[in-house]
Design a protein around this motif. Structure first.
Motif, PDB file in Angstrom:
ATOM      1  N   UNK A  71       0.916  -1.102   0.033  1.00  0.00           N
ATOM      2  CA  UNK A  71       0.101   0.036   0.042  1.00  0.00           C
ATOM      3  C   UNK A  71       0.892   1.151   0.101  1.00  0.00           C
ATOM      4  N   UNK A  72       0.450   2.038  -1.023  1.00  0.00           N
ATOM      5  CA  UNK A  72       1.319   3.397  -0.991  1.00  0.00           C
ATOM      6  C   UNK A  72       0.482   4.673  -0.521  1.00  0.00           C
ATOM      7  N   UNK A  73       1.218   5.118   0.736  1.00  0.00           N
ATOM      8  CA  UNK A  73       0.450   6.108   1.373  1.00  0.00           C
ATOM      9  C   UNK A  73       0.285   7.501   0.393  1.00  0.00           C
ATOM     10  N   UNK A  74      -0.658   8.113   0.712  1.00  0.00           N
ATOM     11  CA  UNK A  74      -1.019   9.525  -0.217  1.00  0.00           C
ATOM     12  C   UNK A  74       0.390  10.228  -0.010  1.00  0.00           C
ATOM     13  N   UNK A  75       0.598  10.942  -1.042  1.00  0.00           N
ATOM     14  CA  UNK A  75       1.744  11.797  -1.314  1.00  0.00           C
ATOM     15  C   UNK A  75       1.554  12.707  -0.236  1.00  0.00           C
ATOM     16  N   UNK A  76       2.714  13.354   0.371  1.00  0.00           N
ATOM     17  CA  UNK A  76       2.618  14.548   1.405  1.00  0.00           C
ATOM     18  C   UNK A  76       2.501  15.919   0.660  1.00  0.00           C
ATOM     19  N   UNK A 126      -2.143   5.576   8.316  1.00  0.00           N
ATOM     20  CA  UNK A 126      -2.022   4.000   8.785  1.00  0.00           C
ATOM     21  C   UNK A 126      -3.499   3.608   9.709  1.00  0.00           C
ATOM     22  N   UNK A 127      -3.523   4.520  10.540  1.00  0.00           N
ATOM     23  CA  UNK A 127      -4.667   4.471  11.408  1.00  0.00           C
ATOM     24  C   UNK A 127      -6.037   3.938  10.625  1.00  0.00           C
ATOM     25  N   UNK A 128      -6.313   4.817   9.692  1.00  0.00           N
ATOM     26  CA  UNK A 128      -7.425   4.587   8.686  1.00  0.00           C
ATOM     27  C   UNK A 128      -7.383   3.510   7.912  1.00  0.00           C
ATOM     28  N   UNK A 129      -6.150   2.951   7.569  1.00  0.00           N
ATOM     29  CA  UNK A 129      -5.927   1.612   6.946  1.00  0.00           C
ATOM     30  C   UNK A 129      -5.894   0.399   8.015  1.00  0.00           C
ATOM     31  N   UNK A 130      -6.436   0.629   9.121  1.00  0.00           N
ATOM     32  CA  UNK A 130      -6.573  -0.486  10.075  1.00  0.00           C
ATOM     33  C   UNK A 130      -5.397  -0.945  10.639  1.00  0.00           C
ATOM     34  N   UNK A 131      -4.036  -0.163  10.548  1.00  0.00           N
ATOM     35  CA  UNK A 131      -3.051  -0.531  11.588  1.00  0.00           C
ATOM     36  C   UNK A 131      -3.341  -0.310  13.006  1.00  0.00           C
ATOM     37  N   UNK A 132      -2.809  -1.345  13.754  1.00  0.00           N
ATOM     38  CA  UNK A 132      -3.116  -1.062  15.216  1.00  0.00           C
ATOM     39  C   UNK A 132      -1.723  -1.502  15.884  1.00  0.00           C
TER      40      UNK A 132
END
Length: 330
Positions: A289-294, A324-330
């Motif tokens: 998963x590539x996080x959104x560009x800053x 990461x939190x929005x993608x379910x990382x805990x």
């Protein structure tokens, strides 16, 4: 005749004493404890300090990258965004590293069964162009690259360097000719001295706002790398690393650290940047998963062209944590 014989015997003794000294130095370079002791002198020492911290107190979320990650991600801000204790995240960013070093460290952590459920379950790669170049100017490869993989990939020079470290690391040891470096080495030989930015435990691997202390040549190499395509050699280690992480059930994310004066090649529309855009696409196809560009960073957020100051890093870290939190990382 007797005088000549005595001279020959003396030279013979001197030769064997020199051999023993060299062997002693070689053996110390294979000692993790000795390498870690000189963490305030050599980059590999600070790398060992970070790695040993992870091995004794494995986090759940591990950030891996070069100096842009080192200076850009504060694990405490990430953990706060995730609603976790601070120590659940750790920053393994190391100036001047690339995929060969990262792969070797992941292999080492895997051998100790620290990857996956109950251990490091999430890895976030801070990618930039220089991480995908075949550079070993700071000597990490002979200490941290996986020896078996070096051999399998035909990197026999690097493989031999990992066996004979005194030879392969000699360029970095020559820094001891500099008075300031030599004095720091002597001081570290007699007492524990932490590197610039503190021990690994102090800020969980994060080195706040020390981009200005970077070697200018290293900064220049990072910028020069933006004009070069990824090295096929480093890509081979990238795919091996991803295979290993995913085989252990580790979720892998990519974040592209912001830059002050230009867009990263991963987002640049220019034709010369096409290999980097294609690489992101291929990683996504492999489950990364590539996080959104800053976005929205201003010059005041940076300490130099490629490195965030602490205020900018706090903003970036919180943003990454929220994603990461929005993608379910805990």
């Amino acid at each position: 005749m007797d005088v000549g014989l005595e001279i020959a015997r003396g030279l013979g003794r001197a030769f064997w004493i020199a051999v023993l000294i060299l062997l002693g130095v070689e053996l110390t370079l294979h000692s993790d404890a000795v390498v870690q002791r000189y963490r305030s002198v050599f980059a590999v020492g600070r790398a060992m300090d970070k790695l040993q911290f992870i091995e004794t107190r494995p986090p759940r979320v591990l950030f891996i990258g070069n100096s842009r990650t080192d200076n850009g991600i504060d694990p405490r801000a990430v953990s706060q965004a995730l609603g976790q204790p601070a120590a659940y995240s750790f920053n393994l960013g190391l100036p001047g590293t690339n995929l060969l070093t990262w792969h070797g460290m992941i292999e080492r952590l895997n051998r100790q069964r620290l990857l996956g459920a109950g251990g490091i379950h999430t890895v976030v790669l801070g990618l930039d162009e220089s991480a995908l170049q075949d550079d070993n100017s700071l000597g990490y490869v002979c200490f941290f690259a996986d020896r078996a993989t070096l051999w399998q990939n035909g990197r026999y020079h690097d493989w031999l360097g990992s066996v004979v470290r005194l030879w392969s690391y000699s360029g970095n040891l020559r820094q001891l000719r500099e008075p300031e470096k030599a004095l720091r080495f002597l001081a570290a030989s007699t007492r524990q001295i932490e590197p610039v930015g503190g021990a690994a435990a102090t800020h969980l691997g994060y080195r706040a706002g020390f981009g200005a202390a970077q070697d200018q040549a290293q900064v220049d190499r990072q910028e020069d790398a933006a004009h070069q395509p990824p090295s096929p050699a480093t890509l081979a280690f990238l795919w091996r690393m991803l295979d290993q992480l995913q085989a252990q059930g580790v979720r892998v994310f990519v974040t592209i650290p912001p830059l002050r004066d230009r867009d990263s090649a991963f987002y640049d529309a220019a034709g010369s940047a096409a290999p980097y855009r294609a690489l992101l696409t291929r990683m996504q196809q492999r489950g990364v998963t590539v996080l959104a560009a800053p976005r929205g960073y201003v010059p005041a957020d940076f300490i130099n062209a490629g490195h965030l100051r602490d205020a900018g890093a706090q903003r970036y870290s919180a943003d990454v944590g929220r994603q990461l939190q929005a993608l379910g990382v805990k």
